[in-house]
Scaffold this active site. Structure first.
Site, short mmCIF file in Angstrom:
data_model
loop_
_atom_site.label_atom_id
_atom_site.label_comp_id
_atom_site.label_asym_id
_atom_site.label_seq_id
_atom_site.Cartn_x
_atom_site.Cartn_y
_atom_site.Cartn_z
N HIS A 78 0.82 -1.22 0.00
CA HIS A 78 0.00 0.00 0.00
C HIS A 78 0.85 1.26 0.00
O HIS A 78 0.49 2.25 -0.66
CB HIS A 78 -0.97 0.00 1.18
N HIS A 232 -9.29 -1.48 -5.12
CA HIS A 232 -8.19 -1.88 -4.22
C HIS A 232 -7.25 -2.88 -4.90
O HIS A 232 -6.04 -2.88 -4.66
CB HIS A 232 -8.70 -2.45 -2.89
N ASP A 236 -3.26 -2.60 -5.06
CA ASP A 236 -2.28 -3.66 -4.75
C ASP A 236 -1.34 -3.91 -5.93
O ASP A 236 -0.14 -4.12 -5.77
CB ASP A 236 -3.01 -4.97 -4.44
N HIS A 259 -1.11 -11.10 -5.47
CA HIS A 259 0.29 -10.68 -5.40
C HIS A 259 1.24 -11.65 -6.11
O HIS A 259 2.21 -11.24 -6.72
CB HIS A 259 0.72 -10.54 -3.94
ZN LIG Z 1 -4.06 -4.49 -0.36
#
Ligand SMILES: [Zn+2]
Length: 277
Positions: A78, A232, A236, A259
Site C-alpha cells: 500500500h 483496491h 495492490d 500478489h
Molecule cells: Zn491491499
C-alpha cells in the site's frame, strides 16, 4: 524542465513518518520515508541501502513480504502503491518493526502525507520500462500485457462469494487519477474468511477500521465506492509494480489475480524465469 515533468525522477520535498499496527502481525510499527537524490526506491537496512525490487519478495500470501538482510517486512504494497501512484521514483524507506502500518487499509493517508510533504523533480531522467507483449496464467486467473505510451491497468474480479462479486475497472495512470480513483480504496475481506485468516495467524491487526468486510449486502453503507474492491486490487497491483525498479509503461489486463501473479509478471519483466505460464 517542468517542475514535475514525468520524464524526470521525483522525490519528496520532506520526510514523512507513520505509526500504527500491521494488518497481519497486529504489532506497532513506525515507517519513515526520506527524500533521496539518486534514482530508485530503497530500504535502509542496518545502514545499507537496499534497492527495492521483486528479487526481495519472499512471500505473497495475502500480502507482499520482502526479505532484507536483517529483517522481513510484511504488507509493503500500500505504501509502494502511493509512491508509484504519485510518481515518486527516488526515496528511502526505513521501518522500526516488521510490517508497514495498515492505517485505514488503503493508500490514502500515505498519499495525503506525501502530497503535504511535497514532491520535487530531480535532474536525472527516470528509467522507463516497456515490456514486450506477453501473458501469464490460465482461465481461472490471468494477466496480459503489451507496451504502451502510459501505464494502464484494466482489472476484473469475479468471486463466487457469497455474495458474488464481479467488478471491472480501468485505471489510466496519473497522480491525479491515482488520488481521485484509487488511493482511498481499502483492503477487503469476505466475512466468512476472517476467522480462517485469524486462525492461520494472519489479520491479527485487522478490524472494520482498516478493512472493508464483505457481508451479505453489496455494497453496504460504509463502502467508499460500489466498486471499491476492484479499485483496491488495482492499488495492490501498483504496489507490486513498484518492485520493477523503473517506471512501467504498459497496458495490462488482469483477471482474478493476486500478489503472486503480479510479482511473477514483474520478475519476468526483469528477465527472471516466468513460471505458471
Ligand atoms: Zn491491499
Amino acid at each position: 524542465m517542468n517542475a514535475l515533468d514525468f520524464d524526470y525522477n521525483w522525490t519528496l520535498a520532506d520526510p514523512c513518518v507513520w505509526q500504527g499496527v500491521g494488518l497481519h502481525g497486529g504489532q506497532p510499527n513506525e515507517l519513515k520515508i526520506f527524500p533521496h537524490n539518486q534514482p530508485g526506491l530503497f530500504f535502509l537496512d542496518q545502514q545499507t541501502l537496499i534497492p527495492l525490487t521483486a528479487d526481495l519478495v519472499s512471500q505473497t500470501h495475502f500480502c507482499t513480504t520482502l526479505k532484507l538482510s536483517s529483517v522481513s517486512i510484511q504488507t509493503v504494497e500500500h505504501v509502494l502503491a502511493a509512491l508509484l501512484g504519485l510518481g515518486i521514483s527516488s526515496a528511502v524507506l526505513s521501518l522500526k518493526g516488521t510490517e508497514i502500518p495498515i492505517l485505514d487499509g488503503s493508500s490514502a493517508i500515505f498519499a495525503r502525507d506525501i502530497m503535504l510533504a511535497g514532491r520535487v523533480a530531480l535532474p536525472q531522467r527516470r528509467t522507463i520500462f516497456s515490456p514486450s507483449a506477453g501473458e501469464w496464467g490460465d482461465e481461472q486467473s490471468w494477466l496480459r500485457w503489451q507496451p504502451a505510451k502510459q501505464l494502464m491497468i484494466h482489472y476484473q474480479i469475479d468471486y463466487q462469494g457469497p455474495p458474488p462479486l464481479k467488478q471491472t475497472y480501468i485505471f489510466n495512470w496519473s497522480p491525479e487519477n491515482f488520488l481521485k480513483e484509487i488511493a482511498e480504496a481499502r483492503t477487503f475481506v469476505y466475512f466468512q474468511e476472517v476467522q480462517k485468516l485469524q486462525r492461520a495467524g494472519l489479520a491479527q491487526g485487522g478490524s472494520r477500521e482498516n478493512a472493508l468486510v464483505i457481508e451479505n449486502a453489496v455494497p453496504a453503507g460504509n463502502w467508499r465506492w460500489p466498486d471499491e474492491p476492484v479499485r483496491h486490487k488495482i492499488l495492490d497491483f501498483l504496489g507490486d509494480l513498484a518492485l520493477l525498479g523503473s517506471f512501467p509503461k504498459a497496458q495490462i489486463w488482469a483477471y482474478r489475480t493476486g500478489h503472486e501473479a503480479h510479482v511473477t509478471m514483474v520478475k519476468s519483466w526483469l528477465g527472471k524465469t516466468l513460471s505458471g505460464s
